[in-house]
Design a protein around this motif. Structure first.
Motif, PDB file in Angstrom:
ATOM      1  N   HIS A  11       0.832  -1.209   0.000  1.00  0.00           N
ATOM      2  CA  HIS A  11       0.000   0.000   0.000  1.00  0.00           C
ATOM      3  C   HIS A  11       0.866   1.258   0.000  1.00  0.00           C
ATOM      4  O   HIS A  11       0.668   2.163  -0.814  1.00  0.00           O
ATOM      5  CB  HIS A  11      -0.923  -0.015   1.226  1.00  0.00           C
ATOM      6  CG  HIS A  11      -1.756   1.211   1.382  1.00  0.00           C
ATOM      7  ND1 HIS A  11      -3.084   1.262   1.024  1.00  0.00           N
ATOM      8  CD2 HIS A  11      -1.460   2.444   1.846  1.00  0.00           C
ATOM      9  CE1 HIS A  11      -3.560   2.474   1.263  1.00  0.00           C
ATOM     10  NE2 HIS A  11      -2.594   3.200   1.768  1.00  0.00           N
ATOM     11  N   TYR A  12       1.830   1.318   0.902  1.00  0.00           N
ATOM     12  CA  TYR A  12       2.641   2.536   1.007  1.00  0.00           C
ATOM     13  C   TYR A  12       3.587   2.703  -0.176  1.00  0.00           C
ATOM     14  O   TYR A  12       3.866   3.831  -0.594  1.00  0.00           O
ATOM     15  CB  TYR A  12       3.404   2.556   2.340  1.00  0.00           C
ATOM     16  CG  TYR A  12       2.574   3.162   3.450  1.00  0.00           C
ATOM     17  CD1 TYR A  12       2.454   4.548   3.575  1.00  0.00           C
ATOM     18  CD2 TYR A  12       1.870   2.366   4.343  1.00  0.00           C
ATOM     19  CE1 TYR A  12       1.673   5.114   4.577  1.00  0.00           C
ATOM     20  CE2 TYR A  12       1.083   2.921   5.340  1.00  0.00           C
ATOM     21  CZ  TYR A  12       0.984   4.300   5.454  1.00  0.00           C
ATOM     22  OH  TYR A  12       0.197   4.870   6.431  1.00  0.00           O
ATOM     23  N   ALA A  18       2.101  10.065  -3.747  1.00  0.00           N
ATOM     24  CA  ALA A  18       0.900  10.795  -3.338  1.00  0.00           C
ATOM     25  C   ALA A  18       0.906  11.039  -1.827  1.00  0.00           C
ATOM     26  O   ALA A  18       0.571  12.137  -1.366  1.00  0.00           O
ATOM     27  CB  ALA A  18      -0.348  10.014  -3.738  1.00  0.00           C
ATOM     28  N   TRP A  19       1.310  10.014  -1.078  1.00  0.00           N
ATOM     29  CA  TRP A  19       1.334  10.157   0.376  1.00  0.00           C
ATOM     30  C   TRP A  19       2.323  11.252   0.782  1.00  0.00           C
ATOM     31  O   TRP A  19       2.024  12.085   1.649  1.00  0.00           O
ATOM     32  CB  TRP A  19       1.727   8.832   1.024  1.00  0.00           C
ATOM     33  CG  TRP A  19       1.706   8.873   2.524  1.00  0.00           C
ATOM     34  CD1 TRP A  19       0.648   8.614   3.336  1.00  0.00           C
ATOM     35  CD2 TRP A  19       2.801   9.222   3.381  1.00  0.00           C
ATOM     36  NE1 TRP A  19       1.026   8.778   4.653  1.00  0.00           N
ATOM     37  CE2 TRP A  19       2.329   9.152   4.702  1.00  0.00           C
ATOM     38  CE3 TRP A  19       4.131   9.578   3.151  1.00  0.00           C
ATOM     39  CZ2 TRP A  19       3.146   9.411   5.793  1.00  0.00           C
ATOM     40  CZ3 TRP A  19       4.938   9.844   4.235  1.00  0.00           C
ATOM     41  CH2 TRP A  19       4.456   9.765   5.537  1.00  0.00           C
ATOM     42  N   ASP A  20       3.484  11.268   0.162  1.00  0.00           N
ATOM     43  CA  ASP A  20       4.484  12.293   0.468  1.00  0.00           C
ATOM     44  C   ASP A  20       3.943  13.684   0.154  1.00  0.00           C
ATOM     45  O   ASP A  20       4.083  14.617   0.962  1.00  0.00           O
ATOM     46  CB  ASP A  20       5.755  12.028  -0.325  1.00  0.00           C
ATOM     47  CG  ASP A  20       6.771  13.140  -0.178  1.00  0.00           C
ATOM     48  OD1 ASP A  20       7.122  13.493   0.961  1.00  0.00           O
ATOM     49  OD2 ASP A  20       7.211  13.677  -1.218  1.00  0.00           O
ATOM     50  N   CYS A  52       9.829   5.785   8.819  1.00  0.00           N
ATOM     51  CA  CYS A  52      10.147   7.210   8.658  1.00  0.00           C
ATOM     52  C   CYS A  52       9.423   7.867   7.501  1.00  0.00           C
ATOM     53  O   CYS A  52       9.422   9.097   7.386  1.00  0.00           O
ATOM     54  CB  CYS A  52      11.657   7.386   8.482  1.00  0.00           C
ATOM     55  SG  CYS A  52      12.337   6.528   7.033  1.00  0.00           S
ATOM     56  N   GLY A  53       8.807   7.079   6.615  1.00  0.00           N
ATOM     57  CA  GLY A  53       8.163   7.673   5.450  1.00  0.00           C
ATOM     58  C   GLY A  53       9.178   8.385   4.581  1.00  0.00           C
ATOM     59  O   GLY A  53      10.307   7.912   4.397  1.00  0.00           O
ATOM     60  N   ALA A  54       8.796   9.555   4.069  1.00  0.00           N
ATOM     61  CA  ALA A  54       9.686  10.326   3.199  1.00  0.00           C
ATOM     62  C   ALA A  54      10.512  11.351   3.979  1.00  0.00           C
ATOM     63  O   ALA A  54      11.206  12.174   3.382  1.00  0.00           O
ATOM     64  CB  ALA A  54       8.877  11.022   2.114  1.00  0.00           C
ATOM     65  N   SER A  75       9.137   1.011   2.314  1.00  0.00           N
ATOM     66  CA  SER A  75       8.934   1.505   0.950  1.00  0.00           C
ATOM     67  C   SER A  75      10.241   2.008   0.342  1.00  0.00           C
ATOM     68  O   SER A  75      10.802   3.007   0.805  1.00  0.00           O
ATOM     69  CB  SER A  75       7.910   2.642   0.940  1.00  0.00           C
ATOM     70  OG  SER A  75       7.945   3.352  -0.277  1.00  0.00           O
ATOM     71  N   PRO A  76      10.736   1.369  -0.715  1.00  0.00           N
ATOM     72  CA  PRO A  76      11.946   1.873  -1.380  1.00  0.00           C
ATOM     73  C   PRO A  76      11.775   3.292  -1.917  1.00  0.00           C
ATOM     74  O   PRO A  76      12.728   4.085  -1.883  1.00  0.00           O
ATOM     75  CB  PRO A  76      12.162   0.871  -2.523  1.00  0.00           C
ATOM     76  CG  PRO A  76      11.499  -0.386  -2.076  1.00  0.00           C
ATOM     77  CD  PRO A  76      10.299   0.069  -1.295  1.00  0.00           C
ATOM     78  N   THR A  77      10.588   3.628  -2.390  1.00  0.00           N
ATOM     79  CA  THR A  77      10.364   4.976  -2.926  1.00  0.00           C
ATOM     80  C   THR A  77      10.478   6.022  -1.830  1.00  0.00           C
ATOM     81  O   THR A  77      11.116   7.074  -2.018  1.00  0.00           O
ATOM     82  CB  THR A  77       8.987   5.067  -3.606  1.00  0.00           C
ATOM     83  OG1 THR A  77       8.942   4.136  -4.694  1.00  0.00           O
ATOM     84  CG2 THR A  77       8.736   6.471  -4.137  1.00  0.00           C
ATOM     85  N   LEU A  78       9.883   5.759  -0.675  1.00  0.00           N
ATOM     86  CA  LEU A  78       9.959   6.723   0.423  1.00  0.00           C
ATOM     87  C   LEU A  78      11.391   6.859   0.943  1.00  0.00           C
ATOM     88  O   LEU A  78      11.844   7.975   1.232  1.00  0.00           O
ATOM     89  CB  LEU A  78       9.008   6.310   1.547  1.00  0.00           C
ATOM     90  CG  LEU A  78       7.515   6.386   1.200  1.00  0.00           C
ATOM     91  CD1 LEU A  78       6.673   5.830   2.350  1.00  0.00           C
ATOM     92  CD2 LEU A  78       7.087   7.814   0.870  1.00  0.00           C
ATOM     93  N   ILE A  79      12.107   5.762   1.034  1.00  0.00           N
ATOM     94  CA  ILE A  79      13.505   5.835   1.470  1.00  0.00           C
ATOM     95  C   ILE A  79      14.337   6.609   0.458  1.00  0.00           C
ATOM     96  O   ILE A  79      15.240   7.389   0.824  1.00  0.00           O
ATOM     97  CB  ILE A  79      14.069   4.423   1.709  1.00  0.00           C
ATOM     98  CG1 ILE A  79      13.471   3.823   2.987  1.00  0.00           C
ATOM     99  CG2 ILE A  79      15.598   4.444   1.780  1.00  0.00           C
ATOM    100  CD1 ILE A  79      13.859   4.548   4.271  1.00  0.00           C
TER     101      ILE A  79
END
Length: 202
Positions: A11-12, A18-20, A52-54, A75-79
């Motif tokens: 999901h994340y 979008a979440w960031d 930690c999210g973004a 999430s690799p994208t958030l990291i």
């Protein structure tokens, strides 16, 4: 319902951008709790940010206050966003449930992350907290206001949450040597409606 919990990582990652974006434009209505967390730490404290999210706004604020952050997220994208924004800090793609860094930290933060785990996984997380917390560490996390499971939604996808009872959280904290400093359920005045636990070891 636990099947929904198993979808949290996907999901994340699916909604990472979008979440960031949503997080960065939203009101930071829980900032007083982060100020309180920082105030309880030494000036050059080492922080483990679990989920930690973004990195915006929370990790960025801790760095701006002179703290050294190690952030983990599934999430690799958030990291990747964290690495772009704060390359002088340490960021890792990890599942919090199996975290074994072999290091201890002055502060451990699990903000808007820990409560996506099933009740049994939450119980097991206190071993993870124990293994990563220094002798006088400060721990802060969110839970639900009462024992139970709930399903919200984000961008049309179901989003799982769970909570143990307040008594069980207190017992789990006590078992790993933490004393509750502050606990507010449904804190709309300084927490954006969150239920917050702040505890110190020793």
């Amino acid at each position: 319902m636990h099947d929904l919990a198993n979808r949290i990582i996907d999901h994340y990652e699916r909604h990472a951008s979008a979440w960031d974006a949503d997080r960065r434009v939203a009101d930071w209505n829980e900032k007083p709790w982060h100020d309180r967390f920082i105030a309880a730490l030494p000036n050059d404290a080492r922080i483990l940010d679990v989920g930690c999210g973004a990195g915006s706004p929370v990790a960025g604020y801790m760095v701006a206050n002179g703290l050294r952050v190690v952030g983990i997220d599934s999430s690799p994208t958030l990291i990747s966003l964290c690495r772009d924004r704060m390359p002088d800090q340490e960021w890792m793609v990890r599942d919090m449930r199996s975290l074994q860094l072999g290091r201890r930290f002055d502060g451990v933060l699990a903000w808007d992350s820990f409560f996506h785990l099933t009740p049994d996984d939450q119980r097991r997380m206190f071993t993870v907290f124990d293994q990563h917390a220094a002798s006088s560490a400060v721990l802060m996390f969110n839970s639900g206001p009462a024992e139970g499971e709930a399903v919200g939604e984000y961008r049309g996808d179901p989003l799982y949450h769970a909570s143990l009872s307040a008594d069980e959280y207190r017992a789990l904290l006590h078992d790993i040597g933490f004393t509750v400093v502050a606990h507010v359920a449904d804190d709309w005045s300084t927490g954006g409606g969150r239920t917050v636990w702040l505890a110190r070891r020793g």
